[in-house]
Design a protein around this motif. Structure first.
Motif, PDB file in Angstrom:
ATOM      1  N   SER A 274      29.497  93.451  19.930  1.00  0.00           N
ATOM      2  CA  SER A 274      30.317  93.619  18.723  1.00  0.00           C
ATOM      3  C   SER A 274      31.217  92.415  18.542  1.00  0.00           C
ATOM      4  O   SER A 274      31.665  91.797  19.517  1.00  0.00           O
ATOM      5  N   VAL A 275      31.481  92.089  17.278  1.00  0.00           N
ATOM      6  CA  VAL A 275      32.452  91.060  16.904  1.00  0.00           C
ATOM      7  C   VAL A 275      33.327  91.647  15.803  1.00  0.00           C
ATOM      8  O   VAL A 275      32.815  92.247  14.841  1.00  0.00           O
ATOM      9  N   ASP A 276      34.617  91.499  15.943  1.00  0.00           N
ATOM     10  CA  ASP A 276      35.562  92.015  14.953  1.00  0.00           C
ATOM     11  C   ASP A 276      35.297  93.496  14.669  1.00  0.00           C
ATOM     12  O   ASP A 276      35.420  94.317  15.556  1.00  0.00           O
ATOM     13  N   ASP A 277      34.868  93.827  13.451  1.00  0.00           N
ATOM     14  CA  ASP A 277      34.702  95.231  13.068  1.00  0.00           C
ATOM     15  C   ASP A 277      33.246  95.606  12.817  1.00  0.00           C
ATOM     16  O   ASP A 277      32.956  96.525  12.042  1.00  0.00           O
ATOM     17  N   TYR A 278      32.313  94.925  13.461  1.00  0.00           N
ATOM     18  CA  TYR A 278      30.908  95.265  13.233  1.00  0.00           C
ATOM     19  C   TYR A 278      30.082  95.003  14.488  1.00  0.00           C
ATOM     20  O   TYR A 278      30.504  94.297  15.416  1.00  0.00           O
ATOM     21  N   VAL A 279      28.896  95.575  14.525  1.00  0.00           N
ATOM     22  CA  VAL A 279      27.966  95.445  15.645  1.00  0.00           C
ATOM     23  C   VAL A 279      27.009  94.296  15.372  1.00  0.00           C
ATOM     24  O   VAL A 279      26.503  94.146  14.252  1.00  0.00           O
ATOM     25  N   VAL A 280      26.749  93.477  16.401  1.00  0.00           N
ATOM     26  CA  VAL A 280      25.839  92.334  16.261  1.00  0.00           C
ATOM     27  C   VAL A 280      24.638  92.462  17.200  1.00  0.00           C
ATOM     28  O   VAL A 280      23.778  91.592  17.231  1.00  0.00           O
ATOM     29  N   TRP A 281      24.578  93.532  17.965  1.00  0.00           N
ATOM     30  CA  TRP A 281      23.484  93.724  18.916  1.00  0.00           C
ATOM     31  C   TRP A 281      22.179  93.938  18.167  1.00  0.00           C
ATOM     32  O   TRP A 281      22.112  94.705  17.199  1.00  0.00           O
TER      33      TRP A 281
END
Length: 433
Positions: free
Chosen positions: A372-379
């Protein structure tokens, strides 16, 4: 800055700064790559007696040969040994000035980071402490004035925390080309026995004001954990009553601790307006001339919603609690995981994504990736079902300490030592097994 003489007097003074639970000697900031968007490089600036010391100095500048007006930013002091303190960059302030056509220099003073020479201080004598540190800033100014890419007639010097105190000490000298000083939460705190550091700071500012040669802007926040409104006013009043030229700006509470404002991605909205007005008043340029692209960020994915703790792969029960805790942290932030069971979160400061990955990798036997980065998922991996998760975690936890809070246990953390800056921000890591 917060100085400590013994471990017994260390205490948490900045809530968003958490301890780094990682391998000895790993400094996350040193893992960061030089930023090509602002032509970042590191140079050695001669300083000290007979110029025998070398100051590790970060330089940012626009494209082209210049000459550019110059901003010099001076760092604070983290707890512990100065030479263990990572190289400071003040990336967000540097970016704002590079956009306006400035070169920016961030010198690490003698004994800090990879600078040579010896760190010098005089205990609770804040006046002398400021003067000693100002000697290295003067060396940086003198070096800059010899460089063909610097407009030697247009220089402004800023400092944060201990760097702010040193910047005000520098202002007692008439330095060719230096038009203004900016003091961000300047001071030095020393809780050792018998040190009346608050009164000593007030006395230091009175002396600097009596000998002041350069106009200044002061910025202190309402919820600064080191130098709150009462002390900030006392210091400024002593400075002004002694004859110093300086305007005090007291800004409202900033996040959990205003002392870290300059290091924050969101700090510009606090300091920029008053700084621009000050720069105009001392004849420094303020118009935006260049585009500095923001750092690239990982793309948002549809793997899971941000608050779906069970969806995060590879985590033990302790890791899932850590991720739930991560969801309460401030942005910018990042959370990294590894198939080995390692996890890391980093909060605030510069490049939390890179810091999280670097710290996680230092503890993991397998590569780490951002979740996750900031307020969202990046996986962007595949979902792991409950049975597979249980099997993986049983394997990863073999040999783990029985006490989850024991030193070295998965998810263990320790209280943060007091810190000042700018560039150190929270990171918590679990060891893999």
């Amino acid at each position: 800055m917060f100085r400590v003489r013994t471990a017994a007097v260390r205490k948490t003074v900045t809530a968003f700064l958490a301890a780094l639970v990682m391998l000895p000697g790993v400094a996350i900031e040193q893992e960061l790559q030089l930023d090509y968007r602002m032509n970042e490089r590191v140079v050695q600036v001669p300083a000290g007696r007979d110029n025998r010391a070398m100051l590790e100095t970060t330089v940012f500048q626009p494209n082209g040969q210049g000459p550019f007006p110059l901003l010099i930013i001076n760092h604070g002091k983290d707890p512990g040994s100065p030479n263990a303190q990572p190289r400071d960059r003040f990336y967000y302030m540097a970016a704002a000035f590079v956009k306006r056509g400035y070169a920016v220099m961030v010198p690490m003073r003698q004994g800090f980071a990879n600078s040579t020479g010896r760190y010098r201080d005089r205990g609770c004598d804040m006046t002398t402490n400021g003067y000693l540190q100002a000697e290295d800033i003067r060396s940086a100014v003198e070096y800059a004035r010899t460089q063909p890419w610097i407009d030697s007639g247009h220089i402004v010097v800023a400092g944060q925390s201990y760097g702010g105190l040193a910047t005000m000490a520098l202002g007692t000298e008439q330095l060719a080309g230096v038009r203004g000083l900016i003091n961000f939460a300047g001071g030095l705190r020393d809780d050792s026995a018998g040190c009346g550091w608050r009164s000593s700071l007030v006395s230091a500012m009175a002396e600097y004001g009596a000998n002041n040669k350069i106009p200044s802007l002061w910025m202190y926040g309402e919820n600064d954990s080191l130098f709150g409104p009462d002390l900030a006013n006392r210091m400024h009043e002593a400075y002004a009553e002694a004859g110093g030229k300086g305007r005090l700006v007291e800004f409202p509470s900033f996040k959990r601790d205003a002392h870290g404002m300059l290091a924050s991605r969101d700090g510009e909205k606090i300091w920029l307006k008053d700084t621009i007005a000050f720069l105009k008043g001392v004849g420094m340029p303020t118009e935006v001339l260049y585009n500095v692209p923001p750092p690239p960020t990982p793309a948002r994915t549809n793997y899971a919603t941000l608050d779906d703790v069970e969806a995060v792969p590879f985590l033990s029960e302790n890791g899932r609690r850590a991720y739930a805790d991560y969801l309460t942290k401030m942005t910018p932030r990042a959370f990294a995981v590894s198939p080995s069971g390692a996890w890391t979160w980093a909060e605030e400061g510069e490049a939390p994504e890179a810091r999280a990955l670097a710290t996680c990798s230092a503890k993991s036997s397998q590569p780490c990736k951002l979740y996750s980065v900031d307020d969202y998922v990046v996986w962007n991996g595949e979902r792991i079902d409950a049975a597979e998760r249980a099997t993986m975690m049983a394997s990863a936890s073999t040999g783990a300490p029985a006490d989850p809070n024991a030193p070295g246990a998965v998810g263990s953390t320790v209280p943060a030592a007091p810190a000042s800056t700018s560039d150190t921000a929270a990171a918590v890591v679990a060891e893999s097994h």
